[in-house]
Scaffold this motif. Sequence first.
Motif, PDB file in Angstrom:
ATOM      1  N   VAL A 100     -46.178 -41.781 -10.608  1.00  0.00           N
ATOM      2  CA  VAL A 100     -45.768 -40.377 -10.730  1.00  0.00           C
ATOM      3  C   VAL A 100     -44.371 -40.270 -11.340  1.00  0.00           C
ATOM      4  N   ASN A 101     -44.228 -39.356 -12.300  1.00  0.00           N
ATOM      5  CA  ASN A 101     -42.937 -39.138 -12.957  1.00  0.00           C
ATOM      6  C   ASN A 101     -42.507 -37.684 -12.801  1.00  0.00           C
ATOM      7  N   THR A 110     -37.360 -33.643 -19.901  1.00  0.00           N
ATOM      8  CA  THR A 110     -36.202 -33.870 -19.037  1.00  0.00           C
ATOM      9  C   THR A 110     -36.635 -34.476 -17.707  1.00  0.00           C
ATOM     10  N   PHE A 111     -35.873 -35.447 -17.240  1.00  0.00           N
ATOM     11  CA  PHE A 111     -36.098 -36.048 -15.923  1.00  0.00           C
ATOM     12  C   PHE A 111     -35.558 -35.106 -14.859  1.00  0.00           C
ATOM     13  N   VAL A 112     -36.406 -34.698 -13.915  1.00  0.00           N
ATOM     14  CA  VAL A 112     -35.997 -33.748 -12.868  1.00  0.00           C
ATOM     15  C   VAL A 112     -36.357 -34.334 -11.500  1.00  0.00           C
ATOM     16  N   GLU A 194     -38.807 -44.183 -13.735  1.00  0.00           N
ATOM     17  CA  GLU A 194     -39.408 -42.860 -13.944  1.00  0.00           C
ATOM     18  C   GLU A 194     -38.712 -42.088 -15.060  1.00  0.00           C
ATOM     19  N   ALA A 195     -37.402 -42.282 -15.186  1.00  0.00           N
ATOM     20  CA  ALA A 195     -36.647 -41.587 -16.227  1.00  0.00           C
ATOM     21  C   ALA A 195     -36.998 -42.085 -17.629  1.00  0.00           C
ATOM     22  N   LEU A 196     -37.624 -43.253 -17.730  1.00  0.00           N
ATOM     23  CA  LEU A 196     -38.009 -43.772 -19.043  1.00  0.00           C
ATOM     24  C   LEU A 196     -39.102 -42.929 -19.701  1.00  0.00           C
ATOM     25  N   GLY A 213     -44.516 -46.813 -25.892  1.00  0.00           N
ATOM     26  CA  GLY A 213     -44.406 -47.566 -24.646  1.00  0.00           C
ATOM     27  C   GLY A 213     -43.231 -48.508 -24.704  1.00  0.00           C
ATOM     28  N   ILE A 214     -43.116 -49.376 -23.708  1.00  0.00           N
ATOM     29  CA  ILE A 214     -42.019 -50.339 -23.668  1.00  0.00           C
ATOM     30  C   ILE A 214     -42.588 -51.759 -23.615  1.00  0.00           C
TER      31      ILE A 214
END
Length: 217
Positions: A100-101, A110-112, A194-196, A213-214
Amino acid sequence: MKIGIVGGTGDIGEGIALRLAPMYDVIVGSRDEARAQAICECSIGTLKTRGATFHSFKGATNQDAVSCADVVILAIPFKNAIATLEGLDCFEDKIVISPVNPMEKRDHFTFVPPVEGSAALMIRSLLPKEARLCSAFNTIAANKWKALDEELSYSVPVCGDDESAKREVMKIVNSVSKLQAFDAGPLAVSSMVEALTPLLLNIARYNKMHDVGIRFM
């Protein structure tokens, strides 16, 4: 090993189920059991058409997906996490995986994070202390899960405080296509992972790329 997928009828949940079914008994959970069963029938047809072998593959309620599984994957949107988990029980002594992100799409992604600092840490507060929570699969694009003709050649950071549970989760990750699991440390690190995802979505958007992806080299 039985793997239950809460929210298994969404794009990510359905794709994860398709990827895991050749190696594990999969239980696709949903608020609507009939929908879960229909998704499973369709997925079984897809696998048979491809000549793939698979283990048990069945639809169920979200609660049955938790109760009957050894490992539970929470394939749910962050906005639904609290309401979904408050309605479920029987997580004790089970390995739980959170992909979950917590993010929003504004003029950019935006990361919240919640007040706990990450979705994983918030989810831990909602589960019984005996649940063995890890975060994993956070950075894999939803579209890639169902693209069965494509290999998933990504790195997957895995966070968790229970070392034996983390090892089991890493084994599951490594069993899927060409995914490679990496121990990213304790659950406190999950916010960094998650911020990625919003970062990757922004990179894809502004550089006209798809499903970024990474990969750690």
